[in-house]
Structures are given as C-alpha cells and as structure tokens.
Write a protein that holds these residues in place. Structure first.
Motif, short mmCIF file in Angstrom:
data_model
loop_
_atom_site.label_atom_id
_atom_site.label_comp_id
_atom_site.label_asym_id
_atom_site.label_seq_id
_atom_site.Cartn_x
_atom_site.Cartn_y
_atom_site.Cartn_z
N MET A 1 0.81 -1.19 0.00
CA MET A 1 0.00 0.00 0.00
C MET A 1 0.86 1.26 0.00
O MET A 1 0.42 2.31 0.47
N GLY A 2 2.04 1.16 -0.53
CA GLY A 2 2.91 2.31 -0.63
C GLY A 2 2.36 3.37 -1.58
O GLY A 2 2.69 4.55 -1.47
N LEU A 3 1.49 2.95 -2.49
CA LEU A 3 0.91 3.88 -3.44
C LEU A 3 0.06 4.95 -2.74
O LEU A 3 0.12 6.13 -3.09
N VAL A 4 -0.70 4.55 -1.74
CA VAL A 4 -1.52 5.50 -0.99
C VAL A 4 -0.63 6.50 -0.27
O VAL A 4 -0.93 7.71 -0.24
N ILE A 5 0.46 6.04 0.29
CA ILE A 5 1.36 6.92 1.01
C ILE A 5 2.01 7.92 0.07
O ILE A 5 2.09 9.11 0.37
N ILE A 6 2.44 7.46 -1.10
CA ILE A 6 3.06 8.35 -2.08
C ILE A 6 2.06 9.37 -2.58
O ILE A 6 2.36 10.57 -2.68
N PHE A 7 0.85 8.92 -2.92
CA PHE A 7 -0.18 9.84 -3.39
C PHE A 7 -0.52 10.89 -2.34
O PHE A 7 -0.70 12.06 -2.65
N SER A 8 -0.61 10.47 -1.09
CA SER A 8 -0.96 11.43 -0.04
C SER A 8 0.18 12.42 0.20
O SER A 8 -0.07 13.60 0.46
N PHE B 1 -4.21 14.20 -7.75
CA PHE B 1 -3.62 13.27 -6.79
C PHE B 1 -4.50 13.08 -5.56
O PHE B 1 -4.50 12.01 -4.96
N GLY B 2 -5.25 14.11 -5.18
CA GLY B 2 -6.19 13.95 -4.08
C GLY B 2 -7.28 12.95 -4.44
O GLY B 2 -7.68 12.11 -3.63
N TRP B 3 -7.78 13.04 -5.66
CA TRP B 3 -8.80 12.08 -6.12
C TRP B 3 -8.21 10.66 -6.16
O TRP B 3 -8.86 9.71 -5.73
N PHE B 4 -7.01 10.51 -6.67
CA PHE B 4 -6.38 9.19 -6.69
C PHE B 4 -6.19 8.65 -5.27
O PHE B 4 -6.38 7.45 -5.03
N THR B 5 -5.82 9.51 -4.34
CA THR B 5 -5.64 9.09 -2.95
C THR B 5 -6.95 8.59 -2.36
O THR B 5 -7.01 7.51 -1.77
N VAL B 6 -7.99 9.37 -2.53
CA VAL B 6 -9.30 8.99 -1.97
C VAL B 6 -9.80 7.70 -2.60
O VAL B 6 -10.27 6.78 -1.89
N THR C 1 -8.09 5.30 -4.07
CA THR C 1 -7.25 4.16 -3.71
C THR C 1 -7.57 3.69 -2.30
O THR C 1 -7.64 2.49 -2.03
N VAL C 2 -7.80 4.62 -1.38
CA VAL C 2 -8.16 4.25 -0.01
C VAL C 2 -9.52 3.57 0.00
O VAL C 2 -9.72 2.56 0.69
N LEU C 3 -10.48 4.08 -0.76
CA LEU C 3 -11.80 3.48 -0.79
C LEU C 3 -11.78 2.09 -1.42
O LEU C 3 -12.51 1.19 -0.99
#
Length: 58
Positions: free
Chosen positions: A1-8, A40-45, A47-49
C-alpha cells in the motif's frame, strides 16, 4: 500500500505549494497546484476506498 502513502505525500506537498503561491500571488503556480491537488487527491481517496488503509506489518 505504498501507493496511498506516495499519493498522499504528493497531495500534501501540492497543498503547501498552493498556499505558498497564494501568499506570493503567483497565478500560474496556483493553477498547477490546484490541478495537482485535484488529480492526486482524487487518486488518494479512490485508492483508499478501493483498497483500504495501509496495514502495519509489525
């Protein structure tokens, strides 16, 4: 889940850039910063969902 961390992290840095560009009245930087926050905010949200929060491996 490193992708969420990078996006955030990218989203947070872009938010800092938006605030800084507002203080300096730099319109082009403000537009690029808002675009980055939006994408990137949309991608973060999303990806978390879809995948959930990152879990600890400890």
């Amino acid at each position: 889940m490193g992708l969420v961390i990078i996006f955030s992290l990218v989203t947070l840095l872009a938010l800092y850039g938006v605030v800084r560009s507002l203080r300096e009245k730099n319109i082009l930087a403000l537009l690029f910063g808002l675009g980055t926050v939006a994408v990137f905010g949309w991608f973060t949200v999303m990806t978390v969902l879809h995948n959930g929060f990152p879990t600890s491996t400890v």
